[in-house]
Design an enzyme around this catalytic site. Sequence first.
Site, PDB file in Angstrom:
ATOM      1  N   GLU A   1      -3.694   3.072   7.380  1.00  0.00           N
ATOM      2  CA  GLU A   1      -3.704   3.115   5.852  1.00  0.00           C
ATOM      3  C   GLU A   1      -4.258   4.341   5.397  1.00  0.00           C
ATOM      4  OE1 GLU A   1      -4.334  -0.823   3.887  1.00  0.00           O
ATOM      5  OE2 GLU A   1      -5.631   0.319   2.347  1.00  0.00           O
TER       6      GLU A   1
ATOM      7  N   SER B   1     -10.183   0.222   4.330  1.00  0.00           N
ATOM      8  CA  SER B   1      -9.664  -0.140   5.487  1.00  0.00           C
ATOM      9  C   SER B   1      -8.713   0.791   5.943  1.00  0.00           C
ATOM     10  CB  SER B   1      -8.343  -1.470   5.250  1.00  0.00           C
ATOM     11  OG  SER B   1      -8.990  -2.429   4.725  1.00  0.00           O
TER      12      SER B   1
ATOM     13  N   ARG C   1       0.834  -1.294  -0.026  1.00  0.00           N
ATOM     14  CA  ARG C   1      -0.136   0.063  -0.045  1.00  0.00           C
ATOM     15  C   ARG C   1       0.792   1.198   0.129  1.00  0.00           C
ATOM     16  NH1 ARG C   1      -2.357  -3.391  -1.632  1.00  0.00           N
ATOM     17  NH2 ARG C   1      -4.234  -4.669  -0.841  1.00  0.00           N
TER      18      ARG C   1
HETATM   19  C1  LIG Z   1     -15.395   0.865   0.161  1.00  0.00           C
HETATM   20  C2  LIG Z   1     -14.082   1.169  -0.025  1.00  0.00           C
HETATM   21  C3  LIG Z   1     -13.180   0.002  -0.436  1.00  0.00           C
HETATM   22  C4  LIG Z   1     -11.868   0.015  -0.503  1.00  0.00           C
HETATM   23  N1  LIG Z   1     -11.026  -1.140  -0.838  1.00  0.00           N
HETATM   24  C5  LIG Z   1      -9.692  -1.189  -1.072  1.00  0.00           C
HETATM   25  C6  LIG Z   1      -8.917  -2.312  -1.348  1.00  0.00           C
HETATM   26  O1  LIG Z   1      -9.756  -3.228  -1.357  1.00  0.00           O
HETATM   27  N2  LIG Z   1      -7.864  -1.910  -1.727  1.00  0.00           N
HETATM   28  C7  LIG Z   1      -7.222  -1.079  -1.388  1.00  0.00           C
HETATM   29  O2  LIG Z   1      -5.857  -0.905  -1.973  1.00  0.00           O
HETATM   30  N3  LIG Z   1      -7.581   0.337  -1.240  1.00  0.00           N
HETATM   31  C8  LIG Z   1      -9.096   0.191  -1.066  1.00  0.00           C
HETATM   32  N4  LIG Z   1      -9.777   1.423  -0.823  1.00  0.00           N
HETATM   33  C9  LIG Z   1      -9.188   2.580  -0.538  1.00  0.00           C
HETATM   34  C10 LIG Z   1      -8.962   3.387  -1.833  1.00  0.00           C
HETATM   35  O3  LIG Z   1      -9.995   3.181  -2.563  1.00  0.00           O
HETATM   36  C11 LIG Z   1      -7.486   3.392  -2.571  1.00  0.00           C
HETATM   37  O4  LIG Z   1      -6.456   3.646  -1.707  1.00  0.00           O
HETATM   38  C12 LIG Z   1      -7.573   4.254  -3.924  1.00  0.00           C
HETATM   39  O5  LIG Z   1      -6.671   3.669  -4.555  1.00  0.00           O
HETATM   40  C13 LIG Z   1      -7.427   5.591  -3.668  1.00  0.00           C
HETATM   41  O6  LIG Z   1      -7.737   6.171  -4.714  1.00  0.00           O
HETATM   42  P1  LIG Z   1      -8.214   7.771  -4.749  1.00  0.00           P
HETATM   43  O7  LIG Z   1      -8.247   8.306  -6.287  1.00  0.00           O
HETATM   44  O8  LIG Z   1      -9.732   7.737  -4.097  1.00  0.00           O
HETATM   45  O9  LIG Z   1      -6.957   8.601  -3.819  1.00  0.00           O
HETATM   46  P2  LIG Z   1      -7.369   9.810  -2.729  1.00  0.00           P
HETATM   47  O10 LIG Z   1      -8.288   9.054  -1.644  1.00  0.00           O
HETATM   48  O11 LIG Z   1      -7.909  10.889  -3.408  1.00  0.00           O
HETATM   49  O12 LIG Z   1      -5.807   9.833  -2.390  1.00  0.00           O
HETATM   50  C14 LIG Z   1      -5.328   8.939  -1.466  1.00  0.00           C
HETATM   51  C15 LIG Z   1      -3.819   9.414  -1.309  1.00  0.00           C
HETATM   52  O13 LIG Z   1      -3.046   9.284  -2.621  1.00  0.00           O
HETATM   53  C16 LIG Z   1      -2.639  10.607  -3.036  1.00  0.00           C
HETATM   54  N5  LIG Z   1      -3.010  10.777  -4.299  1.00  0.00           N
HETATM   55  C17 LIG Z   1      -4.354  10.611  -4.876  1.00  0.00           C
HETATM   56  N6  LIG Z   1      -4.169  10.942  -6.206  1.00  0.00           N
HETATM   57  C18 LIG Z   1      -3.061  11.085  -6.594  1.00  0.00           C
HETATM   58  C19 LIG Z   1      -2.305  11.604  -7.743  1.00  0.00           C
HETATM   59  N7  LIG Z   1      -2.826  11.469  -8.907  1.00  0.00           N
HETATM   60  N8  LIG Z   1      -0.931  11.601  -7.675  1.00  0.00           N
HETATM   61  C20 LIG Z   1      -0.117  11.797  -6.471  1.00  0.00           C
HETATM   62  N9  LIG Z   1      -0.834  11.311  -5.196  1.00  0.00           N
HETATM   63  C21 LIG Z   1      -2.276  11.101  -5.418  1.00  0.00           C
HETATM   64  C22 LIG Z   1      -3.420  11.687  -2.049  1.00  0.00           C
HETATM   65  O14 LIG Z   1      -2.563  12.748  -1.798  1.00  0.00           O
HETATM   66  C23 LIG Z   1      -3.739  10.664  -0.833  1.00  0.00           C
HETATM   67  O15 LIG Z   1      -2.404  10.895  -0.283  1.00  0.00           O
HETATM   68  C24 LIG Z   1     -11.055   1.250  -0.332  1.00  0.00           C
HETATM   69  C25 LIG Z   1     -11.901   2.406  -0.263  1.00  0.00           C
HETATM   70  C26 LIG Z   1     -13.253   2.569   0.000  1.00  0.00           C
HETATM   71  C27 LIG Z   1     -13.977   3.680   0.263  1.00  0.00           C
END
Ligand SMILES: Cc1cc2nc3c(=O)[nH]c(=O)nc-3n(C[C@H](O)[C@H](O)[C@H](O)COP(=O)(O)OP(=O)(O)OC[C@H]3O[C@@H](n4cnc5c(N)ncnc54)[C@H](O)[C@@H]3O)c2cc1C
Length: 308
Positions: free
Chosen positions: A303, A227, A179
């Site tokens: 996380e 998580s 992660r």
């Molecule tokens: C219901 C649910 C289920 C989930 N299940 C999983 C799972 O099974 N496995 C898993 O790994 N995660 C899971 N997640 C967490 C999440 O979906 C992942 O971590 C996802 O990849 C985050 O992407 P995001 O675009 O929403 O990032 P954000 O939440 O917007 O950002 C997360 C982090 O990434 C950084 N970031 C975002 N975009 C960029 C970019 N373009 N460049 C640089 N940094 C950036 C942000 O600054 C922050 O630090 C889950 C979340 C939810 C709500």
Amino acid sequence: MTTTALRELASRITGEVRFDEPLAGYTTYRIGGPAAALVFPSTTDDVVNALEFAAETGSRWLALGLGSNVLIADRGFDGIVIRLGRGLDAVQRGAGGDETRWTVGAGAPTPLLARQTAAAGLAGLHRLVGVPGTVGGGVFMNAGAHGQDFSQVTQAVELVDGDGTVRSLAGSEIRWAYRSSGLGERVVVGATVQLTPADPKELEKEIKQHFRWRKAGTPFNERCCGSVFRNPPAPDDGEARSAGQLIDALGLKGHRVGGAQVSPKHANYIVNTGHATASDVLAVIGQVQAKVSAEYGIELELEVKVIE
Ligand SMILES: Cc1cc2nc3c(=O)[nH]c(=O)nc-3n(C[C@H](O)[C@H](O)[C@H](O)COP(=O)(O)OP(=O)(O)OC[C@H]3O[C@@H](n4cnc5c(N)ncnc54)[C@H](O)[C@@H]3O)c2cc1C
């Protein structure tokens, strides 16, 4: 930031810029106070210009995707939030004439990419169909599920450094970990993924199975961030137990502070039951960490990214 500075920022961006915009609506938690400036870049140049502006003015900045892994403070973010989505979400199949290589904008949703690649008979990202973020957030977090993660398929990443320099990194140059990509203070604007041919019907079957598991075992459609805690490493002399198992064993499912509650469905999820504040969620996090530490001597690490 002064009004003059904010106007100057807006003049350098072709996409939209909003000021003093509450961030709750841009997170799956539906929690978070306002950003001084919220930039919706429509090109890589917009990202460059926003970062150059931040560097010139000494402003804080934050990259945001779909906000599915963040907990934003109630007082908000006194800086520039660069929200990647439409405009930077192009999906190009068959990069360089190779049908198994796709180049994708950071703003593209991971579940969509999982479905599109699976339908094209390509395995490698299909198990991430229930990870509700963007490709940029997925690369940054090395998001994964059911044995797949971004580190396994990412061949190259297009980035903008904090000073506005655009560059490309090979997947092999990235310090991938559980992660984590170790990418630090950079904005991911795109990625090239290398996938493996497979039977689309089999991939569809797997996708359905994973969805059933998520529906049954997680509060996947509630206000949450997935998580909250990272799974701790296995002890030298014992069996690995996930963060959820440790929390569940302490009877903490259903435990709440204000509107934040340890999900009765899955103990590693803390859900916003309606009107939770970031402080409520942080209070639950602190109590869970204290109890797990006292009982097992394990310090649970976050996380979720707490943005203060
Ligand atoms: C219901 C649910 C289920 C989930 N299940 C999983 C799972 O099974 N496995 C898993 O790994 N995660 C899971 N997640 C967490 C999440 O979906 C992942 O971590 C996802 O990849 C985050 O992407 P995001 O675009 O929403 O990032 P954000 O939440 O917007 O950002 C997360 C982090 O990434 C950084 N970031 C975002 N975009 C960029 C970019 N373009 N460049 C640089 N940094 C950036 C942000 O600054 C922050 O630090 C889950 C979340 C939810 C709500």
